[in-house]
Write an enzyme that holds these catalytic residues in place. Structure first.
Site, PDB file in Angstrom:
ATOM      1  N   PRO A 137      44.546  84.757 -32.904  1.00 29.44           N
ATOM      2  CA  PRO A 137      45.012  85.433 -34.105  1.00 29.44           C
ATOM      3  C   PRO A 137      44.921  86.727 -34.132  1.00 29.44           C
ATOM      4  O   PRO A 137      43.847  87.142 -33.927  1.00 29.44           O
ATOM      5  CB  PRO A 137      44.868  84.491 -35.171  1.00 29.44           C
ATOM      6  CG  PRO A 137      44.163  83.165 -34.564  1.00 29.44           C
ATOM      7  CD  PRO A 137      43.909  83.708 -33.242  1.00 29.44           C
ATOM      8  N   GLU A 138      46.134  87.588 -34.365  1.00 27.33           N
ATOM      9  CA  GLU A 138      45.970  89.064 -34.529  1.00 27.33           C
ATOM     10  C   GLU A 138      45.999  89.251 -36.093  1.00 27.33           C
ATOM     11  O   GLU A 138      46.181  88.271 -37.042  1.00 27.33           O
ATOM     12  CB  GLU A 138      46.805  89.908 -33.610  1.00 27.33           C
ATOM     13  CG  GLU A 138      46.512  89.459 -32.022  1.00 27.33           C
ATOM     14  CD  GLU A 138      47.385  90.070 -31.374  1.00 27.33           C
ATOM     15  OE1 GLU A 138      47.853  91.290 -31.616  1.00 27.33           O
ATOM     16  OE2 GLU A 138      47.761  89.609 -30.369  1.00 27.33           O
ATOM     17  N   HIS A 176      37.632  67.786 -33.844  1.00 27.34           N
ATOM     18  CA  HIS A 176      37.339  69.270 -33.441  1.00 27.34           C
ATOM     19  C   HIS A 176      37.101  69.788 -34.813  1.00 27.34           C
ATOM     20  O   HIS A 176      36.953  71.025 -34.834  1.00 27.34           O
ATOM     21  CB  HIS A 176      38.752  69.756 -32.936  1.00 27.34           C
ATOM     22  CG  HIS A 176      39.065  69.100 -31.658  1.00 27.34           C
ATOM     23  ND1 HIS A 176      38.063  69.092 -30.639  1.00 27.34           N
ATOM     24  CD2 HIS A 176      40.112  68.595 -31.196  1.00 27.34           C
ATOM     25  CE1 HIS A 176      38.546  68.653 -29.439  1.00 27.34           C
ATOM     26  NE2 HIS A 176      39.940  68.191 -29.777  1.00 27.34           N
ATOM     27  N   ARG A 204      38.049  74.936 -29.244  1.00 29.34           N
ATOM     28  CA  ARG A 204      37.345  75.583 -28.165  1.00 29.34           C
ATOM     29  C   ARG A 204      36.048  76.342 -28.824  1.00 29.34           C
ATOM     30  O   ARG A 204      35.174  76.445 -28.075  1.00 29.34           O
ATOM     31  CB  ARG A 204      38.096  76.725 -27.309  1.00 29.34           C
ATOM     32  CG  ARG A 204      39.564  76.551 -27.107  1.00 29.34           C
ATOM     33  CD  ARG A 204      40.248  77.615 -26.282  1.00 29.34           C
ATOM     34  NE  ARG A 204      39.483  78.084 -25.299  1.00 29.34           N
ATOM     35  CZ  ARG A 204      40.058  79.207 -24.516  1.00 29.34           C
ATOM     36  NH1 ARG A 204      41.223  79.456 -24.729  1.00 29.34           N
ATOM     37  NH2 ARG A 204      39.630  79.366 -23.199  1.00 29.34           N
TER      38      ARG A 204
END
Length: 281
Positions: free
Chosen positions: A2-3, A93, A112
């Site tokens: 994400p930016e 997760h 991740r």
């Protein structure tokens, strides 16, 4: 990853979801997310009884301001926040859960496990890493053309590499650097110091304009990004080059090419973004 537009969209949805809620307890099942010098147990104990008063953003970082603390969170590649009820099953997760006194839960999910959380006493967060060395916000008065000129003139690194470095301006990543460079007509491998003053002015404008438009569209969903209410972004429909390798340029119809710049996959138009250095500054 994400930016700025995606993180800003997450921030806005979190404000709606959790502002004013009181934390009853916190659980952490992947301790590496919590960064030193605060230990996991300190992190959990410190947040008990804290009220979420404000949620801010610095570049790609979220900042949860509670009664006494500032929790600095980076989503990295796959991090995601969502508000749940106790009846909803906890995903495997999900690694951090903030339990609120009203019975709801803010869950942090990260497939991740690259995301990070730093906890500071309120007021100390901007003077310490990871925020202390960041450049100005693109929408701030500090991000001026003059500042860009000074910084770019000092380096022969490629312009794409410089824009990805969060010291010039924060919030830009692979998506929006590629897009801004395309709109400015600048080849991503051009030396930063080779840009003319005219090119710098255009690039400065396109950085701000591209990010503004992306925020308005809720960011870009090109992989798994959704905001904290589970909604996808829509700016991916507006992309000119990112993720369009081999397709026709929307401006000139030339085939878009992919190269690697600074270790990052980069898509550009060989006709609209000629590599030739301009002669006059």
């Amino acid at each position: 990853m994400p930016e700025l537009p995606e993180v800003e969209t997450v921030r806005r949805t979190l404000v709606e979801l959790v502002s004013g809620k009181t934390i009853e307890r916190v659980t952490v099942t992947w301790p590496k997310i919590i960064k030193k010098p605060v230990e996991v147990e300190q992190f959990k104990d410190a947040l008990v009884g804290q009220v979420i008063e404000e949620i801010s953003r610095r570049g790609k970082f979220l900042i949860f301001y509670t009664t006494d603390f500032a929790l600095v969170s980076h989503l990295r590649m796959e991090g995601r926040y969502g508000l749940y009820t106790p009846e909803e099953e906890i995903d495997k997760h999900t690694h951090v859960i903030f339990y609120f006194t009203d019975g709801t839960q803010l869950r942090y999910r990260d497939v991740r496990k690259f995301g990070t959380m730093h906890l500071f006493k309120k007021g100390e967060e901007l003077a310490e890493l990871p925020l202390s060395q960041l450049g100005p916000e693109p929408f701030s008065e500090e991000f001026t053309v003059a500042r860009m000129e000074r910084m770019l003139a000092q380096t022969n690194r490629s312009i794409k590499t410089v824009l990805l470095d969060q010291k010039l301006v924060v919030g830009l990543g692979n998506i929006y650097v590629d897009e801004a460079l395309f709109k400015a007509g600048i080849h991503p491998e051009r030396s930063a110091s080779s840009l003319t003053k005219k090119e710098m002015k255009i690039l400065h404008h396109e950085i701000i304009q591209t990010l503004t438009e992306a925020v308005a569209k809720g960011g870009s969903t090109v992989r798994s990004y959704v905001n904290s209410q589970g909604e996808i972004g829509m700016f991916q429909l507006e992309l000119f080059v990112y993720g369009r390798n081999g397709k026709a340029c929307k401006t000139c119809s030339s085939e878009l090419e992919r190269i690697v710049v600074g270790g990052r996959g980069t898509v550009f138009c060989p006709k609209c973004q000629k590599r030739k250095k301009s002669k006059s500054r």
